[in-house]
Design a protein around this motif. Structure first.
Motif, PDB file in Angstrom:
ATOM      1  N   UNK A  50       0.954  -1.262  -0.229  1.00  0.00           N
ATOM      2  CA  UNK A  50      -0.156  -0.013   0.019  1.00  0.00           C
ATOM      3  C   UNK A  50       0.787   1.308   0.184  1.00  0.00           C
ATOM      4  N   UNK A  51       1.990   1.182   0.654  1.00  0.00           N
ATOM      5  CA  UNK A  51       2.866   2.343   0.603  1.00  0.00           C
ATOM      6  C   UNK A  51       3.358   2.701  -0.798  1.00  0.00           C
ATOM      7  N   UNK A  52       3.903   1.590  -1.509  1.00  0.00           N
ATOM      8  CA  UNK A  52       4.189   1.525  -2.815  1.00  0.00           C
ATOM      9  C   UNK A  52       3.224   2.339  -3.728  1.00  0.00           C
ATOM     10  N   UNK A  53       2.001   1.874  -3.757  1.00  0.00           N
ATOM     11  CA  UNK A  53       0.754   2.410  -4.168  1.00  0.00           C
ATOM     12  C   UNK A  53       0.986   3.794  -4.061  1.00  0.00           C
ATOM     13  N   UNK A  54       1.073   4.240  -2.936  1.00  0.00           N
ATOM     14  CA  UNK A  54       0.932   5.658  -2.512  1.00  0.00           C
ATOM     15  C   UNK A  54       2.042   6.462  -3.103  1.00  0.00           C
ATOM     16  N   UNK A  55       3.264   5.990  -2.916  1.00  0.00           N
ATOM     17  CA  UNK A  55       4.311   6.936  -3.448  1.00  0.00           C
ATOM     18  C   UNK A  55       4.441   7.120  -4.905  1.00  0.00           C
ATOM     19  N   UNK A  56       4.005   5.864  -5.562  1.00  0.00           N
ATOM     20  CA  UNK A  56       4.015   6.098  -7.004  1.00  0.00           C
ATOM     21  C   UNK A  56       2.743   7.099  -7.520  1.00  0.00           C
ATOM     22  N   UNK A  57       1.844   6.993  -6.840  1.00  0.00           N
ATOM     23  CA  UNK A  57       0.692   8.077  -7.110  1.00  0.00           C
ATOM     24  C   UNK A  57       1.412   9.476  -6.914  1.00  0.00           C
ATOM     25  N   UNK A  58       2.009   9.733  -5.807  1.00  0.00           N
ATOM     26  CA  UNK A  58       2.710  11.103  -5.577  1.00  0.00           C
ATOM     27  C   UNK A  58       3.562  11.428  -6.814  1.00  0.00           C
ATOM     28  N   UNK A  82      10.060   8.926  -2.782  1.00  0.00           N
ATOM     29  CA  UNK A  82      10.427   7.627  -2.533  1.00  0.00           C
ATOM     30  C   UNK A  82      11.327   7.401  -1.185  1.00  0.00           C
ATOM     31  N   UNK A  83      11.772   8.344  -0.513  1.00  0.00           N
ATOM     32  CA  UNK A  83      12.506   8.256   0.766  1.00  0.00           C
ATOM     33  C   UNK A  83      11.778   9.015   1.737  1.00  0.00           C
ATOM     34  N   UNK A  84      11.277   8.127   2.661  1.00  0.00           N
ATOM     35  CA  UNK A  84      11.595   6.822   2.799  1.00  0.00           C
ATOM     36  C   UNK A  84      10.532   6.053   1.845  1.00  0.00           C
ATOM     37  N   UNK A  85      11.103   4.714   1.820  1.00  0.00           N
ATOM     38  CA  UNK A  85      10.147   3.881   0.733  1.00  0.00           C
ATOM     39  C   UNK A  85       8.856   3.473   1.109  1.00  0.00           C
ATOM     40  N   UNK A  86       8.811   3.412   2.525  1.00  0.00           N
ATOM     41  CA  UNK A  86       7.444   3.191   3.229  1.00  0.00           C
ATOM     42  C   UNK A  86       7.100   4.396   4.164  1.00  0.00           C
ATOM     43  N   UNK A  87       6.615   5.498   3.839  1.00  0.00           N
ATOM     44  CA  UNK A  87       6.502   6.757   4.744  1.00  0.00           C
ATOM     45  C   UNK A  87       5.489   6.218   5.820  1.00  0.00           C
ATOM     46  N   UNK A  88       4.553   5.426   5.640  1.00  0.00           N
ATOM     47  CA  UNK A  88       3.399   5.196   6.837  1.00  0.00           C
ATOM     48  C   UNK A  88       3.598   3.900   7.502  1.00  0.00           C
ATOM     49  N   UNK A  89       3.718   3.851   8.607  1.00  0.00           N
ATOM     50  CA  UNK A  89       3.693   2.519   9.313  1.00  0.00           C
ATOM     51  C   UNK A  89       2.225   2.101   9.749  1.00  0.00           C
ATOM     52  N   UNK A  90       1.313   3.021   9.873  1.00  0.00           N
ATOM     53  CA  UNK A  90       0.037   2.858  10.399  1.00  0.00           C
ATOM     54  C   UNK A  90      -0.887   2.808   9.406  1.00  0.00           C
TER      55      UNK A  90
END
Length: 195
Positions: A50-58, A82-90
């Motif tokens: 889900x983080x990947x989907x979001x960062x590519x959207x951005x 893309x830094x950090x690769x996974x900006x959201x933990x929750x």
């Protein structure tokens, strides 16, 4: 408005609707199930996918917005998106950010016209400047979202949370079936179809 522009708007709304349904289901997972449980997929967790989907959207939404304003491509896309690769933990934080991104994409599609569709969008990549049309980038972005939502859907099937139905679209006779989701999102049928 021509049918192709209306179709792009409908796709942007459908993208937001599907993200809403999927993230609502993911929000029922424990933090451990969301973040740490190893899953079989391209990314080994629901959080990662889900983080990947979001960062590519951005990344792509920023590029299209910049081109629409006549601005240069983002000079440092890696650090920005893309830094950090996974900006959201929750999941709750990711869901809020995805909703905001989906609103930007809808707004972008709603302002499209023939002239904007004809202008190239520039994106700086590792191999240099890439130019493409908004229509191609939107097709790519929508497909990217569908692809990774499908992976999360399959990962959810391995949990106690029932994966939501995501293959519904906008049949006229099923408006009542989506009414609650649309109310939660603040959408109307007229927003989607301009009727």
């Amino acid at each position: 408005m021509n049918q192709f522009l209306r179709y792009l708007i409908a796709q942007a709304y459908n993208n937001a609707w599907a993200n809403h349904r999927l993230l609502r289901a993911c929000a029922e997972l424990s933090q451990k199930e969301f973040e740490l449980a190893t899953r079989t997929s391209f990314f080994p967790s629901i959080k990662g996918t889900l983080n990947h989907n979001l960062t590519v959207d951005w990344f792509y939404i920023d590029a299209m917005e910049r081109a629409a304003r006549g601005d240069e491509p983002h000079p440092d896309y890696c650090a920005a998106f893309f830094e950090p690769e996974e900006p959201f933990a929750a999941c709750a934080d990711l869901w809020a950010a995805q909703k905001s991104s989906d609103q930007r994409l809808i707004a972008y599609c709603r302002q499209l016209d023939e002239a904007t569709l004809a202008r190239d969008v520039g994106i700086l990549r590792d191999h240099g400047l890439m130019l493409d049309t908004p229509a191609r980038l939107l097709a790519h972005l929508f497909q990217h979202q569908v692809h990774h939502r499908g992976q999360v859907h399959a990962m959810l099937a391995g949990t106690a949370i029932e994966p939501p139905q995501l293959d519904e679209f906008y049949s006229r006779g099923e408006a009542e079936d989506r009414a609650q989701d649309f109310a939660e999102l603040g959408f109307t049928e007229a927003d989607v179809w301009g009727e």
